[in-house]
Design a protein around this motif. Structure first.
Motif, mmCIF file in Angstrom:
data_model
loop_
_atom_site.group_PDB
_atom_site.id
_atom_site.type_symbol
_atom_site.label_atom_id
_atom_site.label_comp_id
_atom_site.label_asym_id
_atom_site.label_seq_id
_atom_site.Cartn_x
_atom_site.Cartn_y
_atom_site.Cartn_z
ATOM 1 N N ARG A 473 0.782 -1.230 -0.094
ATOM 2 C CA ARG A 473 0.005 -0.062 0.001
ATOM 3 C C ARG A 473 0.668 1.320 -0.009
ATOM 4 N NH1 ARG A 473 -3.170 1.767 5.113
ATOM 5 N NH2 ARG A 473 -2.810 3.675 3.922
ATOM 6 N N ASP A 474 0.385 1.919 -0.838
ATOM 7 C CA ASP A 474 1.017 3.511 -0.743
ATOM 8 C C ASP A 474 2.497 3.622 -1.095
ATOM 9 O OD1 ASP A 474 -1.137 3.884 1.541
ATOM 10 O OD2 ASP A 474 -1.038 5.703 0.615
ATOM 11 N N CYS A 475 2.871 2.789 -2.307
ATOM 12 C CA CYS A 475 4.144 2.779 -2.652
ATOM 13 C C CYS A 475 4.449 3.273 -4.079
ATOM 14 C CB CYS A 475 4.746 1.276 -2.672
ATOM 15 S SG CYS A 475 4.663 0.651 -0.900
ATOM 16 N N PRO A 476 5.475 3.754 -4.383
ATOM 17 C CA PRO A 476 5.354 4.265 -5.710
ATOM 18 C C PRO A 476 5.731 3.121 -6.832
ATOM 19 C CG PRO A 476 7.771 4.648 -4.685
ATOM 20 C CD PRO A 476 6.608 3.874 -3.702
ATOM 21 N N ASN A 479 2.476 0.444 -13.300
ATOM 22 C CA ASN A 479 2.458 -0.978 -14.100
ATOM 23 C C ASN A 479 3.514 -1.675 -14.466
ATOM 24 O OD1 ASN A 479 -0.305 -0.023 -14.073
ATOM 25 N ND2 ASN A 479 -0.136 1.260 -15.721
ATOM 26 N N ALA A 499 -3.511 2.187 -3.389
ATOM 27 C CA ALA A 499 -2.670 3.622 -3.505
ATOM 28 C C ALA A 499 -1.358 3.528 -3.993
ATOM 29 C CB ALA A 499 -2.803 4.054 -1.922
ATOM 30 N N CYS A 500 -1.095 2.821 -5.207
ATOM 31 C CA CYS A 500 0.149 2.689 -5.735
ATOM 32 C C CYS A 500 -0.032 3.664 -6.962
ATOM 33 C CB CYS A 500 0.512 1.311 -5.801
ATOM 34 S SG CYS A 500 0.927 0.561 -4.380
ATOM 35 N N ASN A 501 0.952 3.348 -7.936
ATOM 36 C CA ASN A 501 0.846 4.043 -9.180
ATOM 37 C C ASN A 501 0.463 3.135 -10.149
ATOM 38 O OD1 ASN A 501 1.841 6.297 -7.938
ATOM 39 N ND2 ASN A 501 4.002 5.954 -8.911
ATOM 40 N N VAL A 502 -0.493 2.018 -9.985
ATOM 41 C CA VAL A 502 -1.138 0.961 -10.941
ATOM 42 C C VAL A 502 -2.100 1.707 -11.453
ATOM 43 C CG1 VAL A 502 -2.210 -1.113 -11.133
ATOM 44 C CG2 VAL A 502 0.240 -1.104 -9.875
ATOM 45 N N THR A 503 -2.545 1.364 -12.595
ATOM 46 C CA THR A 503 -3.744 2.255 -13.081
ATOM 47 C C THR A 503 -4.708 0.902 -13.774
ATOM 48 O OG1 THR A 503 -3.102 2.110 -15.371
ATOM 49 C CG2 THR A 503 -2.250 3.882 -14.247
ATOM 50 N N MET A 533 -9.083 5.135 -2.633
ATOM 51 C CA MET A 533 -7.786 3.912 -2.722
ATOM 52 C C MET A 533 -8.123 3.389 -4.193
ATOM 53 S SD MET A 533 -7.128 3.199 0.949
ATOM 54 C CE MET A 533 -5.544 3.642 0.445
ATOM 55 N N ASN A 534 -7.050 3.374 -4.758
ATOM 56 C CA ASN A 534 -7.112 2.476 -5.973
ATOM 57 C C ASN A 534 -6.680 1.279 -5.547
ATOM 58 O OD1 ASN A 534 -5.882 1.270 -8.366
ATOM 59 N ND2 ASN A 534 -6.691 3.248 -9.366
ATOM 60 N N LEU B 5 2.088 -0.067 -22.832
ATOM 61 C CA LEU B 5 1.882 0.954 -21.707
ATOM 62 C C LEU B 5 1.161 2.208 -22.071
ATOM 63 C CD1 LEU B 5 4.975 0.693 -19.446
ATOM 64 C CD2 LEU B 5 2.601 -0.157 -19.090
ATOM 65 N N GLU B 8 -2.349 3.775 -21.047
ATOM 66 C CA GLU B 8 -2.596 4.759 -20.185
ATOM 67 C C GLU B 8 -2.761 6.305 -20.527
ATOM 68 O OE1 GLU B 8 1.441 3.554 -17.895
ATOM 69 O OE2 GLU B 8 0.258 5.198 -17.001
ATOM 70 N N PRO B 32 -10.670 6.476 -12.562
ATOM 71 C CA PRO B 32 -10.046 5.966 -11.387
ATOM 72 C C PRO B 32 -8.430 6.196 -11.446
ATOM 73 C CG PRO B 32 -11.601 4.361 -12.410
ATOM 74 C CD PRO B 32 -11.418 5.522 -13.461
ATOM 75 N N GLU B 33 -7.983 5.881 -12.651
ATOM 76 C CA GLU B 33 -6.286 6.229 -12.262
ATOM 77 C C GLU B 33 -5.862 7.383 -11.871
ATOM 78 O OE1 GLU B 33 -7.151 5.659 -16.726
ATOM 79 O OE2 GLU B 33 -7.933 5.149 -14.709
ATOM 80 N N GLN B 35 -6.888 9.521 -9.603
ATOM 81 C CA GLN B 35 -7.232 9.894 -8.370
ATOM 82 C C GLN B 35 -6.211 10.226 -7.619
ATOM 83 O OE1 GLN B 35 -10.072 7.299 -7.153
ATOM 84 N NE2 GLN B 35 -8.977 5.396 -7.057
ATOM 85 N N PHE B 36 -5.202 9.070 -7.522
ATOM 86 C CA PHE B 36 -4.110 9.298 -6.386
ATOM 87 C C PHE B 36 -3.039 9.901 -6.722
ATOM 88 C CE2 PHE B 36 -2.680 5.899 -8.828
ATOM 89 C CZ PHE B 36 -3.538 4.933 -8.897
ATOM 90 N N PHE B 37 -2.883 10.724 -7.950
ATOM 91 C CA PHE B 37 -1.635 11.278 -8.155
ATOM 92 C C PHE B 37 -1.651 12.626 -7.280
ATOM 93 C CE2 PHE B 37 -1.737 9.235 -12.370
ATOM 94 C CZ PHE B 37 -0.682 8.209 -11.929
ATOM 95 N N LYS B 40 -0.573 11.609 -3.891
ATOM 96 C CA LYS B 40 0.550 10.873 -3.671
ATOM 97 C C LYS B 40 1.678 11.741 -3.642
ATOM 98 C CE LYS B 40 1.985 7.174 -4.785
ATOM 99 N NZ LYS B 40 2.130 6.856 -3.309
ATOM 100 N N SER B 43 8.680 9.744 -4.230
ATOM 101 C CA SER B 43 9.267 9.272 -3.428
ATOM 102 C C SER B 43 10.503 10.146 -2.933
ATOM 103 C CB SER B 43 9.967 7.798 -3.909
ATOM 104 O OG SER B 43 10.560 8.277 -5.217
ATOM 105 N N MET B 46 9.241 12.302 -0.222
ATOM 106 C CA MET B 46 9.026 11.341 1.274
ATOM 107 C C MET B 46 10.284 11.408 1.690
ATOM 108 S SD MET B 46 6.629 8.133 0.927
ATOM 109 C CE MET B 46 6.220 7.792 -0.910
#
Lengths: 557, 190
Positions: A473-476, A479, A499-503, A533-534, B5, B8, B32-33, B35-37, B40, B43, B46
């Protein structure tokens, strides 16, 4: 050997229509196979040939279903006609932490309806992360006259009314284990539904309930988990308690809301000598209170406590529990940000110094260092389960400000038997390089707020030959990382990414390339903080799910 | 693999009509894809903020703020209902503390908010534990009785009951211990 016999033997061996020479009559084969218990072994047995497949079917008495959507109850009932015991698991583990929407599914009712028809002699049912209603419990209580053991772990959907049905109708009950459930407590009246002197009961665990009654008239008890007591006992009740506990010579496991019981500890001491498991994870004990209690438990193997005992309490554990194999330290207040509360690295070091047989640790803390973790695994190199939760996401070593790459590197390099690992704190891809390279026996990995790029996840998927379950969860990781595991997923049971970068398209592509996967992806906001959350979650080798799977649409398959 | 890819970026909108939609009804307009950008952190953000910041700055680091992280730390929700939280709000009902007495095999739990003054409290303790505690005197503590009531305050120090004003005591007392008179002589007003 006489040539005639040899020729006959040769003919037999050459014969193309018979199955490979199986000199054992069915009865012998079945008798032998009845002794095979492990379900992995049984799977292998069933693949040998048709005869063995059938013999195995008829001799299997316990069936383990790791994912309730992998197979329908009708098929289970057809294939295994003589089942006495069923273990059934439902939701993904992260449902424990509110990451899976409600009404996702995993309802046990349909299973019970089928079982009531095909397994009238069912004796045991163990459910984990399933939805269980009171109606289902009533059905259970009324359908199986030989029913002996019910275990509900992390389930939801029922109340104490359902338990009353079990207590009332299951006359042969030996085990009632209800733990960590989201259950509605409608009062302790259900306990009085048990018969007065319940001699058959060996296991009674309802540690998560608030109940004002204590059932101790069961002298065969080997496991007891009590409800919460807020009120004080009168002297008369105290004497009763003392008497009851003095009768429990076989008690191996004790858990519960120990607060009130602690008020009358001397009553409990006579029963502590045989204890191997003590669960104090709902009792806010101080270090000296814990020390006093532990002095009466010389045989302790497993201990669960709250971090209210602090490092000092853990020093006490280290010095009084030489046989300890498992330690779990839970946070009293997980949302508390004060870094000086709870336990630190020094508590864990103290335990590792004194408890050299430690193989399982779950440790919630707010402060940790790389050096401490390295010391701990030097002291205890036999860890099979190492779950460290540094509660502030992305927090580094507080002395050096460095990531914890070397800490977990030390864990995987030193602990060759490691099966389960949970990582936390500030971590770069280097951690995952270490894990992929060294964790040869790792089966379950949990990752949160960690890693620098796709490379981290790729390392894990490219290494770890025994990996079965991966939760992220929540990692960069995106795909590219997801799709790098196509070969790996063949041998895994499940992957969770949220909550990762997967689409969505990444998941679709995955599903296209691996048609046997059941890939689910959902987006939902289910709390007022609106954290969307994705979620990409899949099981391997499974069929199309039943209609009541959540997320409101078809899954790719 | 790489060419696929491109799904996307360009193709999303075209596929929308036939796209497998897994969202809840009413969320039709959100892909959906995406939404988290916004929520987030990269890295590098962080790592940098973790390395720079003092612990006190944690909360200003970046979204999601601590309070909003769902399901973290990974403690099962049923545990929150397990026990009475120790930190009581000022207005909330009750301030329960454990009271032990040296030599007695049991503890008691009392609610300090029920009492109005030290004398109320001490009388109650005498009844509960069937002992005499006597009267506090500033210079000499509880001289003249067998037992002296002590308490542990928020800083972890053991103090003699009565040393500080009543309100302050109620707010800072974590637990109490009725010591044998001789042991308590070391405590006491300095």
């Amino acid at each position: 050997m006489d040539p005639k016999r040899m020729r006959k033997l040769g003919e037999l061996l050459d014969s193309s229509e018979s199955t490979p020479l199986s000199p054992f009559p069915d009865e012998v084969l079945e008798a032998v196979l009845s002794l095979v218990k492990s379900h992995k072994d049984r799977s292998s047995v069933s693949l040998v040939c048709k005869d063995w497949y059938n013999a195995e079917r008829y001799t299997r008495s316990h069936v383990f279903i790791g994912n309730c959507y992998s197979v329908s109850p009708d098929i289970v009932g057809w294939r295994f006609p003589r089942i006495r015991s069923v273990t059934l698991k439902g939701k993904p583990r992260f449902s424990d932490f509110n990451l899976v929407p409600e009404n996702w599914g995993a309802d046990v009712h349909h299973w019970l309806v089928v079982f009531s028809r095909v397994y009238p002699f069912l004796e045991e049912l163990r459910l984990k992360r399933m939805t269980v209603t009171d109606e289902s419990l009533e059905l259970l209580a009324n359908s199986f006259p030989n029913f002996k053991a019910l275990s509900l772990l992390s389930c939801d959907g029922f109340s104490t009314n359902g338990l009353a049905a079990i207590a009332s109708h299951c006359k042969n009950l030996t085990e009632l284990d209800i733990q960590e459930n989201g259950m509605e407590d409608k009062g302790g009246g259900w306990l009085s539904c048990f018969p007065e002197d319940f001699k058959s009961l060996e296991v009674l665990n309802f540690a998560s309930l608030h109940s004002n009654r204590l059932l101790l008239r069961a002298p065969q008890l080997t496991e007891l988990g009590t409800g919460n007591f807020q009120q004080e006992l009168t002297m008369h009740q105290f004497a009763d308690l003392q008497f009851a506990f003095s009768k429990c010579k076989n008690l191996q496991s004790l858990s519960g809301l120990w607060e009130a019981l602690f008020l009358y500890l001397p009553a409990i001491y006579p029963a502590c000598g045989s204890l191997t498991f003590l669960n104090l994870s709902c009792a806010t004990l101080e270090s000296d209170e814990l020390a006093m209690l532990l002095s009466y438990c010389p045989n302790l193997r497993r201990l669960w406590v709250l971090d209210t005992v602090k490092d000092k309490g853990l020093e006490g554990v280290g010095s009084t529990c030489p046989l300890l194999e498992e330690l779990r330290v839970f946070p009293e207040d997980p949302q508390d940000l004060d870094i000086n509360h709870g336990v630190t690295e020094s508590g864990l070091i103290s335990v590792s110094r004194g408890c050299r047989k430690l193989i399982y640790v779950l440790y919630f803390c707010r402060k940790m260092t790389n050096a401490a973790v390295a010391t701990v695994v030097q002291n205890c190199p036999d860890f099979t389960h190492f779950r460290l939760c540094i509660m502030n996401p992305g927090q580094p070593d507080y002395l050096t400000n460095e990531p914890f790459d070397e800490a977990f590197g030390a864990v995987v390099k030193t602990c060759s038997k490691l099966q389960r690992l949970s990582v936390s704190g500030l971590l770069t891809d280097l951690t995952f390089e270490y894990i992929g390279k060294y964790a040869k026996n790792l089966e379950i990995l949990s990752v949160a707020f960690a890693g620098s790029s796709d490379w981290g996840m790729e390392c894990v998927l490219g290494g770890c030959p025994k990996l079965r379950k991966l939760e992220i969860r929540d990692c960069p990781f995106g795909n590219v990382a997801l799709l790098s595991g196509l070969e790996k997923y063949e041998s895994m049971r499940s992957l969770w990414m949220s909550a990762c970068n997967v689409t969505l398209n990444g998941c679709k592509l995955l599903a296209t390339k691996m048609p046997r996967l059941n890939v689910e992806k959902g987006c939902s906001s289910f709390c007022s903080h609106i954290v969307k959350m994705n979620i990409c979650w899949f099981h391997i080798r499974h069929r199309k799910p039943l209609k009541d799977v959540g997320f409101g649409c078809d899954s790719n398959n | 693999m790489e060419s696929s890819l491109s799904y996307e970026s360009g193709h999303d909108l075209n596929l929308k009509a036939t796209e497998l939609r897994l969202g809840l009804p009413g969320t039709a307009d959100e892909a959906p894809e995406k939404q988290f950008f916004p929520t987030k952190r990269t890295s590098s953000e962080m790592i940098n903020s973790a390395l720079d910041s003092d612990n006190a700055d944690r909360e200003t680091c970046a979204p999601p703020a601590k309070a909003q992280v769902v399901g973290w730390p990974p403690v099962q929700s049923y545990r929150k209902n397990c026990f009475q939280p120790k930190k009581a709000e000022p207005d909330s009902s009750g301030n329960f503390v454990k009271v032990s007495m040296d030599g007695a095999p049991y503890l008691r739990k009392i609610d300090l908010k029920v009492y109005n003054s030290y004398s109320d409290l001490l009388k109650a303790l005498e009844t509960m534990f069937k002992c005499t505690i006597g009267v506090y005197s500033e210079g000499e503590g509880y001289n003249g009785s067998d037992h002296a009531p002590t308490y542990e305050d928020k800083d972890g120090d053991w103090m003699l009951v009565g040393d500080v004003p009543w309100e302050m005591f109620v707010n800072s007392c974590k637990r109490m211990r009725i010591m044998k008179g001789s042991d308590a002589k070391g405590l006491g007003c300095l």
